[in-house]
Scaffold this motif. Structure first.
Motif, mmCIF file in Angstrom:
data_model
loop_
_atom_site.group_PDB
_atom_site.id
_atom_site.type_symbol
_atom_site.label_atom_id
_atom_site.label_comp_id
_atom_site.label_asym_id
_atom_site.label_seq_id
_atom_site.Cartn_x
_atom_site.Cartn_y
_atom_site.Cartn_z
ATOM 1 N N GLY A 174 -10.729 6.699 -46.075
ATOM 2 C CA GLY A 174 -9.429 7.133 -45.569
ATOM 3 C C GLY A 174 -8.944 6.322 -44.402
ATOM 4 N N ALA A 175 -7.662 5.976 -44.410
ATOM 5 C CA ALA A 175 -7.080 5.273 -43.272
ATOM 6 C C ALA A 175 -6.866 6.267 -42.149
ATOM 7 C CB ALA A 175 -5.747 4.653 -43.677
ATOM 8 N N CYS A 176 -6.918 5.743 -40.923
ATOM 9 C CA CYS A 176 -6.690 6.622 -39.774
ATOM 10 C C CYS A 176 -5.939 5.858 -38.719
ATOM 11 C CB CYS A 176 -8.013 7.146 -39.222
ATOM 12 S SG CYS A 176 -9.092 5.864 -38.610
ATOM 13 N N SER A 177 -5.344 6.578 -37.787
ATOM 14 C CA SER A 177 -4.553 5.926 -36.749
ATOM 15 C C SER A 177 -5.190 6.058 -35.386
ATOM 16 C CB SER A 177 -3.150 6.537 -36.731
ATOM 17 O OG SER A 177 -3.234 7.922 -36.496
ATOM 18 N N GLY A 178 -6.516 6.259 -35.335
ATOM 19 C CA GLY A 178 -7.190 6.347 -34.048
ATOM 20 C C GLY A 178 -8.208 7.450 -34.058
ATOM 21 N N PRO B 246 -13.876 11.430 -43.257
ATOM 22 C CA PRO B 246 -14.248 10.459 -44.285
ATOM 23 C C PRO B 246 -14.775 11.136 -45.529
ATOM 24 C CG PRO B 246 -16.000 10.659 -42.708
ATOM 25 C CD PRO B 246 -14.888 11.533 -42.216
ATOM 26 N N PRO B 247 -14.650 10.463 -46.674
ATOM 27 C CA PRO B 247 -15.356 10.940 -47.833
ATOM 28 C C PRO B 247 -16.857 10.818 -47.582
ATOM 29 C CG PRO B 247 -14.057 8.973 -48.325
ATOM 30 C CD PRO B 247 -13.924 9.275 -46.870
ATOM 31 N N SER B 248 -17.665 11.444 -48.389
ATOM 32 C CA SER B 248 -19.090 11.431 -48.121
ATOM 33 C C SER B 248 -19.895 10.958 -49.317
ATOM 34 C CB SER B 248 -19.539 12.814 -47.672
ATOM 35 O OG SER B 248 -19.031 13.797 -48.526
ATOM 36 N N LEU B 249 -21.189 10.777 -49.082
ATOM 37 C CA LEU B 249 -22.088 10.254 -50.098
ATOM 38 C C LEU B 249 -23.206 11.246 -50.360
ATOM 39 C CD1 LEU B 249 -22.388 6.646 -48.734
ATOM 40 C CD2 LEU B 249 -21.181 7.337 -50.761
ATOM 41 N N ALA B 250 -23.483 11.494 -51.647
ATOM 42 C CA ALA B 250 -24.491 12.485 -51.999
ATOM 43 C C ALA B 250 -25.856 12.086 -51.460
ATOM 44 C CB ALA B 250 -24.553 12.634 -53.511
ATOM 45 N N GLY B 251 -26.547 13.062 -50.912
ATOM 46 C CA GLY B 251 -27.928 12.844 -50.513
ATOM 47 C C GLY B 251 -28.120 12.169 -49.181
ATOM 48 N N PRO C 259 -14.972 7.754 -34.208
ATOM 49 C CA PRO C 259 -14.085 8.224 -35.278
ATOM 50 C C PRO C 259 -14.901 8.758 -36.451
ATOM 51 C CG PRO C 259 -13.349 6.102 -34.456
ATOM 52 C CD PRO C 259 -14.678 6.362 -33.813
ATOM 53 N N GLN C 260 -14.391 9.752 -37.122
ATOM 54 C CA GLN C 260 -15.127 10.358 -38.233
ATOM 55 C C GLN C 260 -15.403 9.372 -39.358
ATOM 56 O OE1 GLN C 260 -12.656 14.036 -38.759
ATOM 57 N NE2 GLN C 260 -14.651 15.044 -38.738
ATOM 58 N N SER C 261 -14.539 8.388 -39.526
ATOM 59 C CA SER C 261 -14.763 7.401 -40.573
ATOM 60 C C SER C 261 -16.055 6.628 -40.360
ATOM 61 C CB SER C 261 -13.578 6.431 -40.641
ATOM 62 O OG SER C 261 -12.423 7.094 -41.087
ATOM 63 N N CYS C 262 -16.565 6.594 -39.134
ATOM 64 C CA CYS C 262 -17.827 5.897 -38.861
ATOM 65 C C CYS C 262 -19.002 6.595 -39.536
ATOM 66 C CB CYS C 262 -18.051 5.776 -37.357
ATOM 67 S SG CYS C 262 -16.865 4.668 -36.538
ATOM 68 N N GLN C 263 -18.846 7.867 -39.911
ATOM 69 C CA GLN C 263 -19.895 8.542 -40.676
ATOM 70 C C GLN C 263 -20.092 7.846 -42.019
ATOM 71 O OE1 GLN C 263 -21.649 11.427 -39.778
ATOM 72 N NE2 GLN C 263 -20.674 11.627 -37.779
#
Length: 301
Positions: A16-20, A27-32, A292-296
């Protein structure tokens, strides 16, 4: 209580794009894969050996973020060598890598140099580092050694060779190692429209202010800062197609020379300490919750 994010499936290219950091899209996530938001970010990012297999995107600010899809500066090129290879910090945004290659060619065209020695850029996924820098987290910062490069160093020599300091009087002035070469390389970097800031010790900025006789507009980007007498630090602007990158405010108007001379005066005649000044607080280590949450998702890929 520690909050844990369970990551479930993500197709490549859908981050997902974000502005800050404050408006980041979860963010979307990955199983497991489980990421602890209370965990120290430097441990997680500092031990990630490869970039996130996602489209290139910087997330967050230079001192609080990460980068997806970083690319590697090759260890050796015709006009550069990456230094301290054991750190695995020769990764960055494609614009940063292109900028460094371009600047190295300009440096190689100057008398007495074959190009550039390139220091730290970012880790493979950016983020806080195990040691050193507070910034260099989103692939848009790079350290460039001030000494002219002869090139031809093997891996061991790149670990052991010492950079050359260019300062005297604790950074109030340049020393005899400083030459027109250093000024021309810094100028070439500052004139690149992709560059936001250049950090260098105060005496160097004052020297350039005193000796530049042509166009002085590039001096505005060159800012005095502590240290930075073995290398100068280049910071690129957020790329235009990176909504998740948090931009830095532009430098103040003018060439910044008066500010640099004030730094110089403060080095030579330090002002007395303010007895009413609050005591500095210990620096807190960044956790994943600070980024930022996208760093997850960047960490998980």
């Amino acid at each position: 209580m520690k909050t844990k994010l369970m990551v479930a499936a993500l197709a490549l290219g859908v981050l997902g794009a974000c502005s800050g950091a404050s408006r980041d899209i979860p963010p979307p996530s990955l199983a497991g894969v489980e990421v602890t938001r209370a965990g120290l970010a430097k441990q997680l990012f500092g031990n990630k050996a490869r970039p996130a297999a996602l489209p290139t995107a910087p997330y967050g600010f230079y001192s609080k973020g990460c980068i997806a899809g970083a690319v590697e500066l090759p260890e050796t090129g015709p006009t550069w060598q990456a230094m301290r290879l054991s750190r695995n910090r020769n990764w960055g945004h494609p614009e940063t890598i292109d900028f460094l290659k371009t600047l190295s060619r300009k440096a190689a065209a100057l008398p007495g140099s074959n190009g550039l020695y390139i220091g730290d850029i970012s880790q493979p996924a950016g983020g806080p580092m195990l040691t050193g820098h507070a910034s260099h987290q989103i692939g848009l910062d790079a350290d460039i050694w001030l000494m002219p490069a002869s090139l031809g160093l093997d891996r061991q020599q790149r670990e052991n060779i010492s950079a050359v300091s260019m300062r005297r009087a604790n950074g109030a002035y340049v020393n005899e190692k400083w030459s027109r070469y250093q000024q021309e390389v810094v100028k070439a970097a500052a004139k690149d429209p992709r560059v936001e800031r250049i950090f260098i010790f105060p005496g160097a900025k004052v020297q350039m202010c005193d000796t530049e006789t042509g166009d002085r507009s590039w001096l505005r980007k060159v800012r005095p800062w502590y240290g930075h007498h073995y290398h100068f630090h280049v910071r690129l602007k957020c790329p235009g197609n990176a909504p998740g990158c948090v931009a830095q405010d532009p430098p103040p108007p003018g060439d910044g020379c008066a500010d640099a001379r004030q730094w110089q005066r403060n080095i030579l005649n330090p002002p007395p300490p303010d007895p009413n000044a609050p005591k500095p607080k210990p620096k807190r280590e960044l956790t994943m919750a600070d980024l930022p949450q996208s760093c997850q998702a960047v960490l998980a890929r």
